[in-house]
Scaffold this motif. Structure first.
Motif, PDB file in Angstrom:
ATOM      1  N   MET A   1      -5.714   1.104   0.233  1.00  0.00           N
ATOM      2  CA  MET A   1      -6.920   0.706   1.346  1.00  0.00           C
ATOM      3  C   MET A   1      -8.423   0.556   0.575  1.00  0.00           C
TER       4      MET A   1
ATOM      5  N   VAL B   1       1.242   4.035  -3.317  1.00  0.00           N
ATOM      6  CA  VAL B   1       0.808   6.055  -3.029  1.00  0.00           C
ATOM      7  C   VAL B   1       2.599   6.403  -2.677  1.00  0.00           C
TER       8      VAL B   1
ATOM      9  N   SER C   1       0.952  -1.243  -0.071  1.00  0.00           N
ATOM     10  CA  SER C   1      -0.339  -0.133  -0.104  1.00  0.00           C
ATOM     11  C   SER C   1       0.539   0.943  -0.042  1.00  0.00           C
ATOM     12  N   LEU C   2       1.922   1.158   0.792  1.00  0.00           N
ATOM     13  CA  LEU C   2       2.656   2.362   0.412  1.00  0.00           C
ATOM     14  C   LEU C   2       3.400   2.692  -0.598  1.00  0.00           C
TER      15      LEU C   2
ATOM     16  N   ILE D   1      -1.087   5.047   5.412  1.00  0.00           N
ATOM     17  CA  ILE D   1      -0.735   6.134   4.494  1.00  0.00           C
ATOM     18  C   ILE D   1      -1.140   7.576   4.799  1.00  0.00           C
TER      19      ILE D   1
ATOM     20  N   MET E   1      -4.277   6.321  -4.588  1.00  0.00           N
ATOM     21  CA  MET E   1      -3.872   5.939  -3.541  1.00  0.00           C
ATOM     22  C   MET E   1      -4.877   5.409  -2.569  1.00  0.00           C
TER      23      MET E   1
ATOM     24  N   ASN F   1      -4.300   3.035   7.532  1.00  0.00           N
ATOM     25  CA  ASN F   1      -5.084   4.092   6.719  1.00  0.00           C
ATOM     26  C   ASN F   1      -4.127   5.327   7.183  1.00  0.00           C
TER      27      ASN F   1
END
Length: 629
Positions: free
Chosen positions: A248, A230, A226-227, A267, A244, A264
């Motif tokens: 999530m 982003v 996830s990071l 991020i 982005m 969450n």
């Protein structure tokens, strides 16, 4: 393992609100934690004077207050104020971009101190308003409750403290109050939205327990992916916020609530840091609220994933609760101390419990899918198919039906079955649930009790039951007066039947006589067999002697017809005759022994008089005297 994680991933519970007395050291720990988070907020926020600072610390302070009794709130707020002043002042001193403007302003210590009242007010209001949320324990599974949590714990406290934040900006930086207040509102709301649900969950479960639940390869991997998305979207795409949102949503759907909240928060921290280093820059704007509007995009990126995670968690909890209830119901079904089975509309077994299997000696795999008739005797199977099931399908149920089931080794078990049927929307039978009671031993004991008082050959009451009923008749008529009679009957020349046709024919004759006597006597009368060819009858409820004479005549008439002894149509036919003696209460006796003796004496008088007749007892007359003894 996934199920255990879901069960452990609890949302905020009512235990969070239970006041807990802690030592002063614990107050310092919470205060230092708030200060540490404040340092993170200062370190990753936009350093330009008058810009939005994403503030994460208020969520930690509000939850800390909720964990404390209210008598400790003042001490905690003082400690937090000191820690925040130190943290804020330190960053003001070391960061040249945040230094007091040359146009004039307060000393750096007062710059730091000016923001503290707004922070404390936001924490206290969030704690007070969250405590009054009735369904706070459902925040992790109900989007509606989660929205209330964010409203009471993030937006409203930020709005209430924004005027103080704007005033602090004016005093410290000589900035515009409206711009400063709006930036305070946006930064405080984003920080609390990103951290409050996670901090509530950590406070409920405990940090160690949550850490054990999160530090798993799959969770860490999802967070890193996830990071990465982003960072890639922020550096490669002109409008990165939509992209982005994707990781999530992915984590919310595929993982636990704890992992979703952690992602969450990470991020949100990453986006704030990217804005600080100039990767995510607000577009040039001529309006004073332009930067604040840009930051709202950050908030819009966080909220969908958060609410989707809550919805997914609620769905998982509901699914797990249904599975748990089904498992408990199945466990109770299997352990129920009564035989249970369920059959489908075609009569095949779909479920049985353990007692059913133990009683009949089968394994579950040998039973499921087979027709229920496979486990019944042929007579019970026909009875079920022709009578019971059609009627049960019409009525929707059946009660106390007597069946015989076969065990695995061929033994017969007597059962009483009661069942209810389930029907579909079109009225077709889907399945039935049957409860079976094993009455084999009960019927055996009843049979033993029956034969203790009844003749095994004819089924008539024997001597034991006869004496009991005769005693009751004597007691009843002693209290209420009235008449009843005792008849003693003996077959004439019965020995000849045994000698000529055999004992089987003799037994058949005794059974035929028993049936004839039962057929002619009334419901209140009793006929019993004493043994051999002797029968005794209790003729109760007589209103006068004429009624007795009529009844005696009917008894003697039963012997007029020949008796076919079988077996088959070619079996012997004999003409049976009997001698009957009658004694009447109370004239011929008032106790069982006397009445039986006098009836027996009258029977022998009938035999001496030529047999095949009835004689009433007569008292003997003493020789030379004209009255009875």
């Amino acid at each position: 393992m996934q199920t255990d994680a879901l069960r452990a991933d609890n949302a905020v519970s009512s235990s969070l609100l239970a006041p807990r007395d802690r030592t002063p050291g614990w107050l310092w720990e919470w205060a230092l934690l708030v200060g540490a988070v404040a340092c993170v907020s200062l370190a990753i926020s936009d350093p330009r004077p008058g810009q939005v600072m994403v503030w994460f610390a208020n969520a930690f302070g509000a939850v800390a207050l909720m964990r404390l009794p209210k008598r400790q709130w003042p001490a905690f707020l003082v400690l937090v104020a000191l820690v925040l002043w130190a943290a804020h002042g330190g960053f003001t001193l070391v960061s040249p971009n945040v230094a007091v403007s040359q146009a004039g302003g307060l000393h750096t210590a007062w710059v730091a101190f000016a923001d503290v009242p707004g922070y404390l007010l936001g924490m206290a209001l969030a704690a007070l308003w969250l405590e009054r949320l009735p369904a706070l324990e459902q925040a992790g599974e109900s989007p509606t409750v989660q929205a209330q949590v964010l409203l009471r714990g993030a937006l409203l406290p930020a709005m209430a403290s924004a005027p103080l934040g704007g005033l602090a900006g004016v005093l410290a930086l000589r900035g515009d109050w409206s711009n400063m207040a709006l930036n305070w509102l946006v930064g405080g709301t984003i920080g609390s939205v990103a951290m409050l649900p996670l901090v509530l969950l950590l406070a409920t479960r405990g940090v160690r327990s949550a850490a054990r639940g999160w530090f798993q390869p799959v969770h860490v991997g999802m967070a890193l992916i996830s990071l990465s998305v982003v960072l890639w979207s922020a550096t490669s795409l002109p409008k990165p916020f939509v992209v982005m949102l994707a990781p999530m949503v992915w984590v919310a759907v595929r993982s636990t609530l704890l992992n979703s909240l952690v992602v969450n928060g990470l991020i949100a921290l990453a986006m704030a840091a990217l804005i600080r280093v100039g990767v995510l820059l607000p577009p040039p704007s001529s309006i004073w609220w332009g930067d604040a509007v840009y930051y709202i995009s950050v908030l819009a990126t966080l909220l969908p994933g958060l609410f989707l995670a809550v919805m997914s968690e609620g769905q998982r909890r509901m699914t797990q609760a249904l599975a748990d209830r089904e498992a408990r119901a199945l466990s109770l079904y299997r352990a129920t101390p009564a035989m249970l089975h369920s059959i489908d509309g075609s009569g095949c077994i779909v479920q049985v419990n353990q007692l059913w299997l133990d009683t009949l000696g089968y394994q579950e795999a040998e039973v499921l899918g087979r027709h229920i008739a496979d486990f019944m005797t042929s007579g019970s199977a026909r009875y079920a198919r022709d009578v019971v099931i059609p009627q049960a399908l019409h009525d929707g149920r059946c009660n106390n039906v007597e069946y015989q089931f076969l065990t695995r080794d061929g033994a017969v078990r007597d059962v009483l079955l009661s069942a209810v049927w389930e029907f579909d929307a079109d009225g077709r039978p889907e399945r039935s649930l049957a409860v079976l009671q094993d009455v084999t031993e009960k019927k055996r004991l009843q049979a033993r009790s029956h034969f203790a008082e009844h003749d095994a050959l004819t089924g008539l009451p024997n001597r034991v039951l006869l004496h009991d009923r005769l005693k009751m008749l004597c007691a009843h008529h002693d209290r209420h007066n009235g008449l009843f009679a005792v008849g003693f009957l003996d077959l004439d020349h019965f020995k000849d039947v045994n000698d000529v046709y055999g004992h089987d024919a003799g037994d058949a004759l005794l059974q035929a006589v028993a049936r004839r006597l039962q057929g002619v006597l009334r419901a209140e009368d009793t006929v019993s067999r004493l043994g051999g060819d002797e029968f005794v009858m209790l003729l109760g409820g007589l209103s006068h002697s004429g009624e007795l004479s009529t009844l005696v005549a009917k008894i003697m008439a039963t012997f007029a017809e020949p008796c076919h002894l079988g077996p088959g149509p070619d079996g012997p036919v004999v003409q049976v005759a009997a001698s009957l003696g009658v004694a009447v209460y109370p004239g011929d006796g008032t106790d069982p022994q006397t009445l039986l003796l006098h009836a027996d004496q009258a029977m022998y008088e009938a035999k001496r008089s030529g047999r095949n007749r009835c004689a009433f007892y007569r008292r003997p007359v003493k020789a030379g005297r004209g009255h009875p003894l």
